[in-house]
Design an enzyme around this catalytic site. Structure first.
Site, PDB file in Angstrom:
ATOM      1  CD  GLU A   1       0.909 -12.455  -0.508  1.00 17.64           C
ATOM      2  OE1 GLU A   1       0.895 -13.020   0.603  1.00 17.64           O
ATOM      3  OE2 GLU A   1      -0.018 -11.740  -0.912  1.00 17.64           O
TER       4      GLU A   1
ATOM      5  CG  HIS B   1       2.173 -11.599   4.683  1.00 13.22           C
ATOM      6  ND1 HIS B   1       1.589 -11.201   5.863  1.00 13.22           N
ATOM      7  CD2 HIS B   1       1.367 -11.154   3.699  1.00 13.22           C
ATOM      8  CE1 HIS B   1       0.464 -10.554   5.608  1.00 13.22           C
ATOM      9  NE2 HIS B   1       0.301 -10.505   4.296  1.00 13.22           N
TER      10      HIS B   1
ATOM     11  CG  ASP C   1      -2.956 -10.353   5.201  1.00  9.41           C
ATOM     12  OD1 ASP C   1      -2.543 -11.413   4.690  1.00  9.41           O
ATOM     13  OD2 ASP C   1      -2.853  -9.238   4.644  1.00  9.41           O
TER      14      ASP C   1
ATOM     15  CG  HIS D   1       0.391  -7.471   0.774  1.00 12.71           C
ATOM     16  ND1 HIS D   1      -0.525  -6.590   1.310  1.00 12.71           N
ATOM     17  CD2 HIS D   1       0.186  -8.650   1.414  1.00 12.71           C
ATOM     18  CE1 HIS D   1      -1.250  -7.214   2.235  1.00 12.71           C
ATOM     19  NE2 HIS D   1      -0.835  -8.452   2.314  1.00 12.71           N
TER      20      HIS D   1
END
Length: 128
Positions: free
Chosen positions: A25, A70, A83, A72
């Site tokens: 990630e 971010h 999250d 995934h």
């Protein structure tokens, strides 16, 4: 602060970095300038794995951050409970990117995990 959108160059950077770091990630903070997300701030000490990315928020420089970004390592771009915890600490706009890391594989969420409209804007530099 009203957020007008994200610059295309910033979004392209997010998509490319997310793809190049997969299956790990990628995580960063969203820098805003005059109500437009223009850059991604990558904090020193950020730890990435194929399950999470942990930002060391105490390392945050004195900059205007409006939220987080971010990736995934899958097509699932819905926020997880982890999250949502991060969203509550890092601002009002949060982008999650997933495979295949293209213009249709990202969403912006508010701090509660609800989808927000975030227009993609052409860079002012390109408009000159």
């Amino acid at each position: 602060m009203e957020i007008k959108g994200i610059e295309r160059d910033a979004l392209n950077f997010i998509l490319k970095v997310s793809e190049s770091t997969a299956p790990l990630e990628f995580a960063g903070l969203l820098h805003v300038d005059n109500g437009i997300i223009t850059e991604v701030i990558i904090l020193p000490g950020t730890e990435s794995s194929n399950r999470s990315a942990i930002m060391k928020l105490f390392m945050m420089p004195n900059v205007k951050s409006v939220g987080s970004v971010h990736s995934h390592p899958s097509p699932n771009i819905k926020p997880s409970k982890a999250d949502l915890q991060m969203f509550s600490k890092t601002g009002s706009h949060h982008i999650i990117v997933g495979e295949p890391f293209d213009e249709d594989s990202w969403r912006c969420y508010d701090r509660n995990g609800y989808v927000q409209n975030l227009p993609v804007l052409e860079s002012e530099v390109n408009d000159r």
